[in-house]
Design a protein around this motif. Structure first.
Motif, PDB file in Angstrom:
ATOM      1  N   THR A  78       0.835  -1.209   0.000  1.00  0.00           N
ATOM      2  CA  THR A  78       0.000   0.000   0.000  1.00  0.00           C
ATOM      3  C   THR A  78       0.866   1.254   0.000  1.00  0.00           C
ATOM      4  OG1 THR A  78      -1.785  -1.138   1.190  1.00  0.00           O
ATOM      5  CG2 THR A  78      -1.798   1.265   1.248  1.00  0.00           C
ATOM      6  N   ARG A  79       1.893   1.276   0.841  1.00  0.00           N
ATOM      7  CA  ARG A  79       2.783   2.437   0.882  1.00  0.00           C
ATOM      8  C   ARG A  79       3.514   2.623  -0.449  1.00  0.00           C
ATOM      9  NH1 ARG A  79       3.629   0.530   6.254  1.00  0.00           N
ATOM     10  NH2 ARG A  79       5.494  -0.635   5.626  1.00  0.00           N
ATOM     11  N   ALA A  80       3.931   1.513  -1.061  1.00  0.00           N
ATOM     12  CA  ALA A  80       4.615   1.593  -2.353  1.00  0.00           C
ATOM     13  C   ALA A  80       3.672   2.114  -3.438  1.00  0.00           C
ATOM     14  CB  ALA A  80       5.167   0.222  -2.734  1.00  0.00           C
ATOM     15  N   LEU A  81       2.409   1.677  -3.411  1.00  0.00           N
ATOM     16  CA  LEU A  81       1.425   2.152  -4.384  1.00  0.00           C
ATOM     17  C   LEU A  81       1.190   3.658  -4.238  1.00  0.00           C
ATOM     18  CD1 LEU A  81      -1.181  -0.763  -4.196  1.00  0.00           C
ATOM     19  CD2 LEU A  81       0.098  -0.075  -6.239  1.00  0.00           C
ATOM     20  N   GLY A 109       3.461   9.924  -7.456  1.00  0.00           N
ATOM     21  CA  GLY A 109       4.340  11.066  -7.245  1.00  0.00           C
ATOM     22  C   GLY A 109       5.594  11.039  -8.092  1.00  0.00           C
ATOM     23  N   LEU A 110       5.857   9.925  -8.767  1.00  0.00           N
ATOM     24  CA  LEU A 110       7.049   9.823  -9.623  1.00  0.00           C
ATOM     25  C   LEU A 110       6.744  10.374 -11.013  1.00  0.00           C
ATOM     26  CD1 LEU A 110       8.195   6.207  -8.654  1.00  0.00           C
ATOM     27  CD2 LEU A 110       8.997   8.374  -7.707  1.00  0.00           C
ATOM     28  N   ASN A 167       6.190   7.937 -16.796  1.00  0.00           N
ATOM     29  CA  ASN A 167       6.972   7.232 -17.817  1.00  0.00           C
ATOM     30  C   ASN A 167       8.484   7.395 -17.649  1.00  0.00           C
ATOM     31  OD1 ASN A 167       4.722   6.175 -19.190  1.00  0.00           O
ATOM     32  ND2 ASN A 167       4.468   8.075 -20.353  1.00  0.00           N
ATOM     33  N   SER A 168       8.927   7.864 -16.476  1.00  0.00           N
ATOM     34  CA  SER A 168      10.366   7.955 -16.232  1.00  0.00           C
ATOM     35  C   SER A 168      10.917   6.563 -15.933  1.00  0.00           C
ATOM     36  CB  SER A 168      10.649   8.884 -15.051  1.00  0.00           C
ATOM     37  OG  SER A 168      10.114   8.342 -13.842  1.00  0.00           O
ATOM     38  N   ALA A 169      12.237   6.431 -16.026  1.00  0.00           N
ATOM     39  CA  ALA A 169      12.857   5.129 -15.748  1.00  0.00           C
ATOM     40  C   ALA A 169      12.616   4.718 -14.307  1.00  0.00           C
ATOM     41  CB  ALA A 169      14.363   5.215 -16.039  1.00  0.00           C
TER      42      ALA A 169
END
Length: 346
Positions: free
Chosen positions: A206-209, A214-215, A218-220
């Protein structure tokens, strides 16, 4: 004539004023590839393995649990065995690929030094402090492999005897310093951070989702993190923990998953919904266009899902599928079932 500034340490022999701190010797791991091995405690056979590895670990003062777990992961990933279908091709497969057994022993004498003619173990960690680190090392091996394939001698056993039949050119030594150096070199070569696998636990996922939206789109970094989260979402363990989660945890998970929907492709969204039983309403991310086109990516995704499904019933099937895919063979080809079990020592 040059003189040292006030407060500077006196020059060393040879005129050098450079003082180097003594290098710290970290934990060591002796890996021995064996045809068979047995362990006796107080004259009684307490464990016996067939083909596999004997891991002898030594801990010094200052060693940490995290370093021991990292060393365990490294031991499982080392290609110390020949190719499965071509025994003449050395260093191609791991102990996991071969279904080998593992015997683990704590041996503090590997930390000994010889300032005189007798060994000194002043830098060895006391057994009481080493025990939880040793147990964490063994637990990490079981987690990364199969619990029943790993046997460990009690670190508190008063008298342990080992009988080994070691394979020729099959003895290696590894330390945490080599592991850290290898990881650093791999990061430098890749030019980006190497992401550790995400634990298939509802609060952690959940925290990772929640971090994904926020990233940069389509960035690496976003694609790498989304791939890591997707592997956790596709894990059978997550479905099991989701069933046992509280209503609040399940609601937070569903909300975070829907908010991060745009980080997953349509195909990934379908597989996530199939695994979790939840509905994703957000727009999917565009399909990545690699050298072979989007179709090749989807085929590869299907192969990975097939491996995961097979591994639910039998972890060794998933390993076999990965091996066949690496060799360019069909993943779904039926193989004779091999039941691996430790021999009866009674």
């Amino acid at each position: 004539k040059f003189s040292s500034p006030p407060g500077a340490p006196p020059p060393l022999s040879g005129g050098s004023s450079v003082r180097r701190p003594p290098s710290r010797v970290a934990m060591r791991l002796l890996l021995q590839r064996v045809a068979r091995a047995s362990m006796e405690v107080d004259g009684c056979v307490e464990g016996r393995i067939g083909p596999g590895l004997v891991l002898t670990i030594a801990l010094v003062k200052g060693d940490t649990l995290a370093a021991a777990e990292q060393l365990a992961e490294k031991a499982l990933s080392l290609n110390l065995f020949p190719e499965l279908l071509d025994p003449d091709t050395a260093w191609q497969t791991t102990v996991v690929d071969n279904g080998g057994e593992i015997l683990v022993v704590l041996q503090q004498s590997l930390c000994a030094t010889f300032p005189k003619s007798v060994p000194s173990q002043d830098r060895a960690m006391p057994i009481a402090e080493a025990k939880p680190i040793f147990e964490a090392f063994v637990a990490k091996l079981k987690e990364g492999y199969q619990e029943e394939m790993v046997v460990a001698a009690s670190p508190e056993a008063p008298s342990v005897r080992l009988e080994l039949m070691v394979e020729g050119a099959g003895m290696f030594e590894l330390g945490t310093r080599e592991v850290v150096t290898a990881v650093a070199k791999a990061k430098a070569k890749a030019g980006e951070d190497i992401l550790e696998p995400l634990k298939a636990d509802v609060p952690i996922v959940t925290r990772a989702l929640r971090r994904l939206p926020g990233l940069a789109q389509n960035s690496a970094q976003m694609r790498a993190e989304a791939a890591r989260v997707f592997r956790a979402l596709a894990s059978p363990r997550l479905a099991a923990t989701l069933t046992d989660a509280t209503q609040s945890e399940a609601d937070s998970f569903a909300e975070a998953l829907d908010a991060a929907a745009g980080c997953f492709t349509a195909k990934q969204q379908e597989q996530i919904m199939e695994r979790t039983g939840l509905t994703i309403s957000g727009e999917p991310a565009p399909e990545p266009e690699g050298e072979g086109g989007a179709g090749d990516g989807e085929d590869d995704l299907q192969k990975q899902l097939a491996e995961l499904k097979e591994e639910v019933e039998d972890p060794m099937k998933g390993i076999t599928a990965a091996k066949r895919r690496r060799m360019g063979l069909p993943v779904k080809e039926e193989q004779p079932q091999v039941i691996r079990a430790r021999p009866d020592t009674s």
